[in-house]
Design an enzyme around this catalytic site. Structure first.
Site: not given
Ligand SMILES: NC(=O)C1=CN([C@@H]2O[C@H](COP(=O)(O)OP(=O)(O)OC[C@H]3O[C@@H](n4cnc5c(N)ncnc54)[C@H](OP(=O)(O)O)[C@@H]3O)[C@@H](O)[C@H]2O)C=CC1
Ligand SMILES: CC1=C(/C=C/C(C)=C/C=C/C(C)=C/C=O)C(C)(C)CCC1
Length: 342
Positions: A43, A45, A47, A185
């Protein structure tokens, strides 16, 4: 406590699978030679972007089953997918937290043939542990860990029988390295890494590949929800010092890091496509090379002391320096700088 997304019951969506939507979704069929790719959480990001990038493949090598738990949110995807909808892209309802929904979705696929499963659906949870309810923690594991496991259990037996398949999991740098105030998380992504690292060995015997994608910060709804929630949250159960460290020390640093290191969903989609198309896909795939040194710390010192103390110093002793460093980094990596120098 900040929750970036929410879980909703499958049966709570009266319009989730109307006849019209299902008919139109089923009109298209995979052609011979096309790989069937099923993606969760389309929906928004990452995906959504992976679905569009694959559906628009110039050689039309993919038949994309883009899924989401609430089909009322389909417009953004359909707009981005353009005329690929009904041709190389189809839409199905799927809630990864619901057994019945997962079974129904996979059974609706012709011959149950999913060549590539992309486990992308996920939610975040941020804040002092004391202020987070057990219920909210379980929701994160139910979506990020058990949701992906539920999907894998449903498609894996058919992949094993066919001696072919690719399971891709959207993990995170937080699946490899813990980050302060992201305890739950991070734990859910570590759990996924451990599960897949174990499973990959068995599946190799059946010619089924497992790949993890490990993005750092990515600008999506994830970040938007975080900022919205930060503005309105209170932190019951957490002491004043902890709340201060979270709000006044962690959040500004995290914002800097998002601004300096943040990738786009398109970057992650391209990286995922590259992993899919590799003749020998790697198990781990960091999408952001700026994160390599951060992840390398734990391998440089197996006692864990180096990473714990480095992150402590970065956060509590070098906050202002980190702010300046991140701004320099942001400047060096921004497209306008590159276009002036290339
Ligand atoms: N953004 C970031 O900084 C990072 C994200 N990720 C990972 O990337 C993936 C996508 O996240 P991102 O695109 O950023 O975030 P978004 O919030 O944009 O997208 C998340 C998606 O997951 C869906 N979702 C949540 N719960 C369920 C469920 N029960 N069944 C089916 N779909 C579901 C949401 O649907 P709905 O709209 O219905 O809520 C949405 O489509 C995640 O696994 C996240 O952990 C990893 C590293 C960094
Ligand atoms: C504050 C802080 C950090 C923060 C990292 C962040 C904010 C990462 C976010 C990652 C995400 C959003 C992942 C999703 O899956 C570091 C670099 C570890 C260094 C120490 C201080």
């Amino acid at each position: 406590m900040i929750r970036f997304s929410f879980k909703a019951r499958w049966s709570n969506f009266p319009g989730h699978n109307t006849a019209a939507e299902t008919d139109s979704a089923r009109r298209a069929m995979a052609s011979e030679g096309q790989k069937v790719v099923l993606i969760t959480g389309c929906s928004s990001g990452i995906g959504l972007r992976i679905a569009v990038v694959l559906a628009k493949d110039e050689k039309k090598r993919y038949y994309v089953i883009a899924t989401m738990r609430d089909l009322k949110k389909k417009d953004k995807l359909l707009e981005a997918a353009g005329d690929t909808y009904g041709k190389t892209l189809t839409l199905q309802p799927l809630d990864v937290c619901d057994d019945e929904s997962v079974k129904q979705c996979v059974s609706s696929v012709k011959d149950r043939r999913v060549d590539v499963l992309i486990n992308n659906a996920g939610i975040g949870l941020l804040g002092p542990v004391e202020s987070i309810s057990m219920e909210d923690m379980k929701k994160v594991f139910e979506t990020n860990f058990f949701g992906a496991v539920r999907m894998i259990k449903e498609v894996m037996p058919d992949m094993k029988k066919r001696r072919a398949g690719h399971i891709i999991v959207m993990s995170s740098v937080m699946g490899l390295q813990g980050v302060v105030f992201n305890d739950v998380y991070t734990a859910s992504k570590f759990a996924m890494e451990g599960f897949c690292e174990s499973l990959a060995v068995q599946l190799l015997k059946f010619n089924v590949t497992v790949s993890m994608i490990e993005p750092g910060p990515v600008h999506t709804e994830f970040e938007v929800k975080m900022m919205e929630d930060v503005a309105k949250m209170e932190y019951p159960g957490a002491d004043a010092d902890t709340v201060r460290y979270f709000k006044d020390v962690y959040l500004p640093s995290a914002t800097d890091i998002f601004q300096a290191m943040g990738q786009t969903a398109e970057d992650i989609a391209r990286c995922t496509k590259k992993v899919m198309e590799s003749s020998r896909p790697r198990f781990r795939n960091l999408t952001n090379s700026l994160y390599t040194p951060i992840v390398a710390l734990k391998y440089a010192d197996e006692t864990g002391g180096l990473s714990v103390h480095t992150f402590y110093n970065l956060l509590f002793n070098m906050g202002p320096l980190m702010h300046i460093t991140m701004n320099i980094l942001k400047c060096l990596t921004c497209r306008c700088f590159r276009s002036r120098t290339v």
